[in-house]
Design a protein around this motif. Structure first.
Motif, PDB file in Angstrom:
ATOM      1  N   VAL A  55     -12.027  -8.766  16.972  1.00  0.00           N
ATOM      2  CA  VAL A  55     -12.855  -9.163  15.835  1.00  0.00           C
ATOM      3  C   VAL A  55     -12.536 -10.606  15.456  1.00  0.00           C
ATOM      4  O   VAL A  55     -11.368 -10.946  15.226  1.00  0.00           O
ATOM      5  CB  VAL A  55     -12.605  -8.237  14.623  1.00  0.00           C
ATOM      6  N   PRO A  56     -13.547 -11.478  15.372  1.00  0.00           N
ATOM      7  CA  PRO A  56     -13.291 -12.878  14.980  1.00  0.00           C
ATOM      8  C   PRO A  56     -12.676 -12.976  13.589  1.00  0.00           C
ATOM      9  O   PRO A  56     -12.849 -12.095  12.748  1.00  0.00           O
ATOM     10  CB  PRO A  56     -14.704 -13.504  15.005  1.00  0.00           C
ATOM     11  N   GLU A  57     -11.979 -14.072  13.361  1.00  0.00           N
ATOM     12  CA  GLU A  57     -11.294 -14.260  12.085  1.00  0.00           C
ATOM     13  C   GLU A  57     -12.259 -14.258  10.908  1.00  0.00           C
ATOM     14  O   GLU A  57     -11.932 -13.781   9.819  1.00  0.00           O
ATOM     15  CB  GLU A  57     -10.504 -15.566  12.111  1.00  0.00           C
ATOM     16  N   GLU A  58     -13.481 -14.788  11.097  1.00  0.00           N
ATOM     17  CA  GLU A  58     -14.427 -14.840   9.982  1.00  0.00           C
ATOM     18  C   GLU A  58     -14.898 -13.460   9.541  1.00  0.00           C
ATOM     19  O   GLU A  58     -15.469 -13.299   8.460  1.00  0.00           O
ATOM     20  CB  GLU A  58     -15.642 -15.711  10.329  1.00  0.00           C
ATOM     21  N   PHE A  59     -14.637 -12.456  10.372  1.00  0.00           N
ATOM     22  CA  PHE A  59     -14.999 -11.085  10.013  1.00  0.00           C
ATOM     23  C   PHE A  59     -13.771 -10.206   9.800  1.00  0.00           C
ATOM     24  O   PHE A  59     -13.834  -8.990   9.945  1.00  0.00           O
ATOM     25  CB  PHE A  59     -15.908 -10.484  11.086  1.00  0.00           C
ATOM     26  N   GLY A  60     -12.658 -10.837   9.480  1.00  0.00           N
ATOM     27  CA  GLY A  60     -11.464 -10.093   9.108  1.00  0.00           C
ATOM     28  C   GLY A  60     -10.543  -9.710  10.244  1.00  0.00           C
ATOM     29  O   GLY A  60      -9.600  -8.935  10.038  1.00  0.00           O
ATOM     30  N   GLY A  61     -10.771 -10.253  11.435  1.00  0.00           N
ATOM     31  CA  GLY A  61      -9.940  -9.889  12.573  1.00  0.00           C
ATOM     32  C   GLY A  61      -8.963 -10.983  12.955  1.00  0.00           C
ATOM     33  O   GLY A  61      -8.785 -11.962  12.244  1.00  0.00           O
ATOM     34  N   PHE A  62      -8.344 -10.813  14.119  1.00  0.00           N
ATOM     35  CA  PHE A  62      -7.391 -11.784  14.620  1.00  0.00           C
ATOM     36  C   PHE A  62      -8.048 -12.826  15.528  1.00  0.00           C
ATOM     37  O   PHE A  62      -7.475 -13.869  15.786  1.00  0.00           O
ATOM     38  CB  PHE A  62      -6.271 -11.095  15.402  1.00  0.00           C
ATOM     39  N   GLY A  63      -9.223 -12.470  16.067  1.00  0.00           N
ATOM     40  CA  GLY A  63      -9.898 -13.392  16.969  1.00  0.00           C
ATOM     41  C   GLY A  63      -9.151 -13.628  18.254  1.00  0.00           C
ATOM     42  O   GLY A  63      -9.273 -14.687  18.876  1.00  0.00           O
ATOM     43  N   ALA A  64      -8.359 -12.648  18.667  1.00  0.00           N
ATOM     44  CA  ALA A  64      -7.540 -12.824  19.868  1.00  0.00           C
ATOM     45  C   ALA A  64      -8.383 -12.811  21.137  1.00  0.00           C
ATOM     46  O   ALA A  64      -8.163 -13.601  22.052  1.00  0.00           O
ATOM     47  CB  ALA A  64      -6.467 -11.738  19.939  1.00  0.00           C
ATOM     48  N   GLY A  65      -9.337 -11.895  21.224  1.00  0.00           N
ATOM     49  CA  GLY A  65     -10.210 -11.885  22.380  1.00  0.00           C
ATOM     50  C   GLY A  65     -10.156 -10.609  23.192  1.00  0.00           C
ATOM     51  O   GLY A  65      -9.414  -9.670  22.900  1.00  0.00           O
ATOM     52  N   LEU A  66     -10.952 -10.613  24.257  1.00  0.00           N
ATOM     53  CA  LEU A  66     -11.106  -9.423  25.091  1.00  0.00           C
ATOM     54  C   LEU A  66      -9.853  -9.118  25.899  1.00  0.00           C
ATOM     55  O   LEU A  66      -9.467  -7.950  26.034  1.00  0.00           O
ATOM     56  CB  LEU A  66     -12.294  -9.620  26.040  1.00  0.00           C
TER      57      LEU A  66
END
Length: 350
Positions: A55-66
């Motif tokens: 989950v991208p950072e702008e949606f509350g995630g870490f944005g780490a990736g697949l």
């Protein structure tokens, strides 16, 4: 090769799974309505943040990736723990993101990242993932989606049709969900039927490239799971042959068995290389992604099936008993070989 941070992620997940004795928990969860250990899932989300990785950072995630998400799936494959990582935190999250619907992303993904909401992707027909089980007329759905992961317990349904992606409340009119018997008892699969069900269209992008991308993500994820499970089978077999004694010797000292385990090792390592190549290619949307995914799907399915069968053979009679885990890995191997279908071989590049 994976980075030091990625290695630390793998170590953290493996340590938590060992501490929770996740492999033993699989048997306890198989006959429950959830099909998985909710406390294990809560700890994975709270202590490691596995649901937030994609989950991208702008949606509350870490944005780490697949890639990071697939490393977690590989560790879960070692224990067969069927928590909502593959179906919700990987496939579900990518479906919502690929739809391009910013409002839906902002509304759904923060709760998914926290582990408070799970998604189920409703896709296949009874003939498999090359067909759509559900059809859309405007924003009304009809049909039945088969082989749905986490389908009976998901908080939100993401329905894939030939005309686009739709969000459905599982309590909406016309929705019927039930779990189906599967060859692999450690993985909960469901059928979800829709009859004149109201739905919310996610975005307005062309569905064809979205569906192609989802297929690649799904195939790369299954390959990662197959590698983790195959590596555990190999390790368990080597350990068993060191302790099982016949004719006054540990059976692992017999040359014929050494050769068979060496072959298992080669298969496991080649599958691992193929799965990692596919994970990075899909994550980067590389030109070679279609070919890399096809190779990984073929190599990992064949390797895991062969290693699981050899695990049963080298464990002897004990491996065919219900009490031993070998048969669960054998069933997962055959189930994974069919899950999400099989990619077509890409055209040869000049």
């Amino acid at each position: 090769m994976i980075s030091e941070e990625q290695q630390e992620l793998v170590a953290a997940v493996r340590g938590l799974l060992a501490k929770r004795d996740a492999r033993a928990g699989v048997r306890k969860a198989m006959d429950t309505d959830l099909g998985y250990d909710p406390q294990l899932w809560a700890q994975l989300c709270e202590q490691v943040g596995v649901a937030a990785l994609a989950v991208p950072e702008e949606f509350g995630g870490f944005g780490a990736g697949l890639v990071e998400s697939l490393l977690v799936i590989g560790e879960l494959g070692r224990t067969l723990a069927d928590v909502p990582m593959l179906g919700s935190a990987v496939l579900g999250v990518h479906a919502v993101l690929l739809s391009g619907d910013e409002e839906a992303c902002a509304r759904l993904l923060p709760e998914v990242a926290e582990g408070r909401r799970t998604l189920a992707v409703c896709w296949a027909s009874g003939r498999g993932w090359d067909d759509f089980g559900v059809q859309a007329e405007g924003e009304t759905l009809d049909g039945t989606a088969h082989y749905v992961l986490d389908g009976t317990v998901a908080d939100t349904l993401i329905v894939v049709t030939g005309t686009g992606l739709f969000e459905v409340d599982p309590t909406a009119d016309g929705v019927e969900r039930h779990r189906v018997a599967a060859m692999d008892p450690s993985r909960a699969l469901s059928e979800i039927s829709f009859t004149a069900t109201p739905a919310h269209r996610l975005g307005d992008a062309d569905p064809a490239p979205i569906i192609e991308r989802l297929h690649r993500v799904a195939w790369a994820a299954v390959a990662a799971e197959q590698v983790g499970a195959a590596e555990y089978c190999l390790e368990a077999t080597v350990e068993y042959t060191k302790s099982r004694v016949q004719f006054g010797r540990a059976i692992g000292s017999f040359q014929a068995l050494k050769h068979r385990m060496a072959d298992m090792y080669v298969l496991a390592e080649s599958a691992k290389s193929a799965a990692l190549a596919a994970a990075f290619a899909v994550a980067e949307d590389a030109p070679s992604a279609a070919e890399d995914v096809w190779v990984a799907r073929r190599q990992c399915s064949e390797s895991f099936s062969t290693i699981a069968a050899e695990t049963i053979q080298l464990h002897g009679g004990i491996a065919i008993t219900w009490e031993h885990d070998a048969h669960l890995y054998f069933k997962r191997a055959h189930g994974d070989a069919e899950l999400f279908g099989t990619p077509r071989r890409p055209a040869v590049r000049n």
